[in-house]
Design a protein around this motif. Structure first.
Motif, PDB file in Angstrom:
ATOM      1  N   GLU A  79       0.748  -1.173  -0.010  1.00  0.00           N
ATOM      2  CA  GLU A  79       0.138  -0.013   0.003  1.00  0.00           C
ATOM      3  C   GLU A  79       0.826   1.081  -0.195  1.00  0.00           C
ATOM      4  OE1 GLU A  79      -3.251   2.421   2.832  1.00  0.00           O
ATOM      5  OE2 GLU A  79      -3.232   0.274   3.110  1.00  0.00           O
ATOM      6  N   GLU A  80       1.835   1.616   0.958  1.00  0.00           N
ATOM      7  CA  GLU A  80       2.545   2.513   1.001  1.00  0.00           C
ATOM      8  C   GLU A  80       3.659   2.736  -0.180  1.00  0.00           C
ATOM      9  OE1 GLU A  80       6.254   4.508   3.503  1.00  0.00           O
ATOM     10  OE2 GLU A  80       5.031   2.628   4.334  1.00  0.00           O
ATOM     11  N   ASP A  92      -1.532   9.370 -16.149  1.00  0.00           N
ATOM     12  CA  ASP A  92      -3.076   9.618 -16.252  1.00  0.00           C
ATOM     13  C   ASP A  92      -3.775   8.264 -15.423  1.00  0.00           C
ATOM     14  OD1 ASP A  92      -3.048  11.802 -17.547  1.00  0.00           O
ATOM     15  OD2 ASP A  92      -3.320  10.946 -19.629  1.00  0.00           O
ATOM     16  N   ARG A  93      -2.988   7.265 -15.367  1.00  0.00           N
ATOM     17  CA  ARG A  93      -3.696   6.054 -14.889  1.00  0.00           C
ATOM     18  C   ARG A  93      -2.450   5.336 -14.183  1.00  0.00           C
ATOM     19  NH1 ARG A  93      -5.906   2.074 -19.151  1.00  0.00           N
ATOM     20  NH2 ARG A  93      -6.876   1.209 -17.448  1.00  0.00           N
ATOM     21  N   HIS A  94      -3.028   4.631 -12.993  1.00  0.00           N
ATOM     22  CA  HIS A  94      -2.106   3.847 -12.305  1.00  0.00           C
ATOM     23  C   HIS A  94      -2.981   2.562 -12.111  1.00  0.00           C
ATOM     24  CE1 HIS A  94      -0.465   8.009 -11.280  1.00  0.00           C
ATOM     25  NE2 HIS A  94       0.598   7.247 -11.125  1.00  0.00           N
ATOM     26  N   VAL A  95      -2.284   1.415 -12.689  1.00  0.00           N
ATOM     27  CA  VAL A  95      -3.100   0.068 -12.703  1.00  0.00           C
ATOM     28  C   VAL A  95      -2.157  -0.771 -11.997  1.00  0.00           C
ATOM     29  CG1 VAL A  95      -3.901  -1.858 -14.160  1.00  0.00           C
ATOM     30  CG2 VAL A  95      -3.933   0.734 -15.093  1.00  0.00           C
ATOM     31  N   PHE A  96      -2.654  -1.549 -10.952  1.00  0.00           N
ATOM     32  CA  PHE A  96      -2.028  -2.662 -10.170  1.00  0.00           C
ATOM     33  C   PHE A  96      -2.492  -3.946 -10.673  1.00  0.00           C
ATOM     34  CE2 PHE A  96      -1.845  -4.770  -5.748  1.00  0.00           C
ATOM     35  CZ  PHE A  96      -0.731  -4.866  -5.948  1.00  0.00           C
ATOM     36  N   VAL A  97      -1.833  -4.752 -10.988  1.00  0.00           N
ATOM     37  CA  VAL A  97      -1.785  -6.223 -11.332  1.00  0.00           C
ATOM     38  C   VAL A  97      -1.718  -7.220 -10.180  1.00  0.00           C
ATOM     39  CG1 VAL A  97      -1.479  -8.178 -12.853  1.00  0.00           C
ATOM     40  CG2 VAL A  97      -1.493  -5.746 -13.777  1.00  0.00           C
ATOM     41  N   GLY A  98      -2.637  -7.787  -9.672  1.00  0.00           N
ATOM     42  CA  GLY A  98      -2.496  -8.541  -8.722  1.00  0.00           C
ATOM     43  C   GLY A  98      -3.371 -10.016  -8.745  1.00  0.00           C
ATOM     44  N   VAL A  99      -3.434 -10.707  -7.718  1.00  0.00           N
ATOM     45  CA  VAL A  99      -3.813 -12.033  -7.920  1.00  0.00           C
ATOM     46  C   VAL A  99      -4.940 -12.348  -6.625  1.00  0.00           C
ATOM     47  CG1 VAL A  99      -2.058 -13.152  -8.913  1.00  0.00           C
ATOM     48  CG2 VAL A  99      -2.134 -13.144  -6.344  1.00  0.00           C
ATOM     49  N   SER A 100      -5.284 -11.671  -5.621  1.00  0.00           N
ATOM     50  CA  SER A 100      -6.217 -11.695  -4.633  1.00  0.00           C
ATOM     51  C   SER A 100      -6.956 -10.726  -4.160  1.00  0.00           C
ATOM     52  CB  SER A 100      -5.063 -12.050  -3.438  1.00  0.00           C
ATOM     53  OG  SER A 100      -4.592 -11.006  -2.975  1.00  0.00           O
ATOM     54  N   GLU A 101      -8.053 -10.897  -3.576  1.00  0.00           N
ATOM     55  CA  GLU A 101      -8.825  -9.966  -3.010  1.00  0.00           C
ATOM     56  C   GLU A 101      -8.410  -8.759  -2.242  1.00  0.00           C
ATOM     57  OE1 GLU A 101     -12.310  -7.750  -2.865  1.00  0.00           O
ATOM     58  OE2 GLU A 101     -11.871  -9.482  -4.137  1.00  0.00           O
ATOM     59  N   GLU A 102      -7.210  -9.297  -1.367  1.00  0.00           N
ATOM     60  CA  GLU A 102      -6.381  -8.333  -0.798  1.00  0.00           C
ATOM     61  C   GLU A 102      -5.663  -7.411  -1.559  1.00  0.00           C
ATOM     62  OE1 GLU A 102      -2.784  -8.313   2.671  1.00  0.00           O
ATOM     63  OE2 GLU A 102      -3.418 -10.199   1.755  1.00  0.00           O
ATOM     64  N   ASP A 103      -5.233  -7.920  -2.655  1.00  0.00           N
ATOM     65  CA  ASP A 103      -4.625  -7.017  -3.550  1.00  0.00           C
ATOM     66  C   ASP A 103      -5.582  -5.906  -4.270  1.00  0.00           C
ATOM     67  OD1 ASP A 103      -2.153  -8.492  -3.375  1.00  0.00           O
ATOM     68  OD2 ASP A 103      -2.398  -9.773  -5.468  1.00  0.00           O
ATOM     69  N   ARG A 104      -6.776  -6.230  -4.526  1.00  0.00           N
ATOM     70  CA  ARG A 104      -7.933  -5.501  -4.839  1.00  0.00           C
ATOM     71  C   ARG A 104      -8.050  -4.437  -3.891  1.00  0.00           C
ATOM     72  NH1 ARG A 104     -11.715  -5.446  -8.439  1.00  0.00           N
ATOM     73  NH2 ARG A 104     -11.580  -7.897  -9.013  1.00  0.00           N
ATOM     74  N   VAL A 109      -7.535   1.290  -1.981  1.00  0.00           N
ATOM     75  CA  VAL A 109      -7.146   2.069  -0.637  1.00  0.00           C
ATOM     76  C   VAL A 109      -5.924   3.196  -1.360  1.00  0.00           C
ATOM     77  CG1 VAL A 109      -5.945   2.371   1.523  1.00  0.00           C
ATOM     78  CG2 VAL A 109      -7.857   0.552   1.227  1.00  0.00           C
ATOM     79  N   ALA A 110      -5.281   2.502  -1.882  1.00  0.00           N
ATOM     80  CA  ALA A 110      -3.985   3.415  -2.356  1.00  0.00           C
ATOM     81  C   ALA A 110      -4.518   4.482  -3.768  1.00  0.00           C
ATOM     82  CB  ALA A 110      -2.960   2.643  -3.006  1.00  0.00           C
ATOM     83  N   GLY A 111      -5.802   4.390  -3.992  1.00  0.00           N
ATOM     84  CA  GLY A 111      -6.135   5.107  -5.240  1.00  0.00           C
ATOM     85  C   GLY A 111      -5.663   4.609  -6.819  1.00  0.00           C
ATOM     86  N   TRP A 112      -5.396   3.285  -6.705  1.00  0.00           N
ATOM     87  CA  TRP A 112      -5.055   2.701  -8.075  1.00  0.00           C
ATOM     88  C   TRP A 112      -6.176   1.841  -8.564  1.00  0.00           C
ATOM     89  CZ3 TRP A 112       0.105   1.376 -10.042  1.00  0.00           C
ATOM     90  CH2 TRP A 112       1.111   2.265  -9.458  1.00  0.00           C
ATOM     91  N   GLU A 113      -6.106   1.588  -9.916  1.00  0.00           N
ATOM     92  CA  GLU A 113      -7.117   0.964 -10.610  1.00  0.00           C
ATOM     93  C   GLU A 113      -6.604  -0.542 -10.213  1.00  0.00           C
ATOM     94  OE1 GLU A 113      -8.049   1.472 -14.781  1.00  0.00           O
ATOM     95  OE2 GLU A 113      -7.019   3.434 -14.291  1.00  0.00           O
TER      96      GLU A 113
END
Length: 147
Positions: A79-80, A92-104, A109-113
Motif C-alpha cells: 500500500e505505501e 493519467d492512470r495507475h494500474v495494479f495487477v494482482g492475484v487476490s482480493e487483498e490486492d484489490r 485504498v491506494a487510489g489505483w485501478e
C-alpha cells in the motif's frame, strides 16, 4: 473507471500514459515475466514490482528473470509503495495487477485501478505459467559446481 480489459494490447484500456505495477505473486504466475515487462513497455510509461516480501526477494527474482523495473517496493509494504509510486510517477492512470482480493483492496485504498492477473493476461496475450513452470529453477539446485 472499469477494471475490465478493453482489448487492444494494453490491459485495462490501452492508454500509454500509464504506470503499471505487478504484485510479485502475479509476476511469478507468468510464464515469461521478462517478455511481459518488455511488452508492457510498449504501452506504458513505467512498470515495476511491489511486494510485502523483503527487497532482496524481489531483486533476486527480477534479476533471475531479467526483468528491468522502473520501481520496486523496497522496504515498504504494498500500500505505501503504491502511494509513493503514484506520487512520484505522474501518469493519467495507475494500474495494479494482482492475484487476490487483498490486492484489490490495497489498490482501492491506494487510489489505483485494480486488474486481476487473469484479465490482464487475456487482454495483453500473456501466458500464465503452469504449476511446474512457476517454481524457481534456482531454488533447489542439485548441482555441486554451482557457485
Amino acid at each position: 473507471m472499469s477494471d475490465e480489459p478493453s482489448g487492444g494490447g494494453a490491459p485495462g484500456g490501452g492508454d500509454a500514459d500509464m504506470t503499471l505495477a505487478f504484485e510479485l505473486d502475479a509476476l511469478r504466475n507468468l510464464a515469461d515475466p521478462n517478455a511481459v515487462f518488455n511488452d508492457a513497455r510498449q504501452w506504458t510509461e513505467y512498470v515495476g514490482v511491489v511486494s510485502e516480501k523483503p527487497t532482496y526477494v524481489v531483486t533476486n527474482y527480477t534479476r533471475k528473470h531479467r526483468v528491468r523495473q522502473d520501481f520496486f517496493s523496497g522496504p515498504r509494504g504494498v500500500e505505501e509503495s503504491l502511494e509513493n509510486v503514484k506520487a512520484q510517477f505522474d501518469t493519467d492512470r495507475h494500474v495494479f495487477v494482482g492475484v487476490s482480493e487483498e490486492d484489490r483492496e490495497i489498490a482501492e485504498v491506494a487510489g489505483w485501478e485494480y486488474l486481476p492477473l487473469q484479465d490482464a493476461a487475456e487482454a495483453a496475450g500473456w501466458r500464465i505459467a503452469g504449476s511446474a513452470a512457476s517454481t524457481d529453477p534456482f531454488e533447489s539446485s542439485d548441482r555441486d559446481d554451482w557457485p
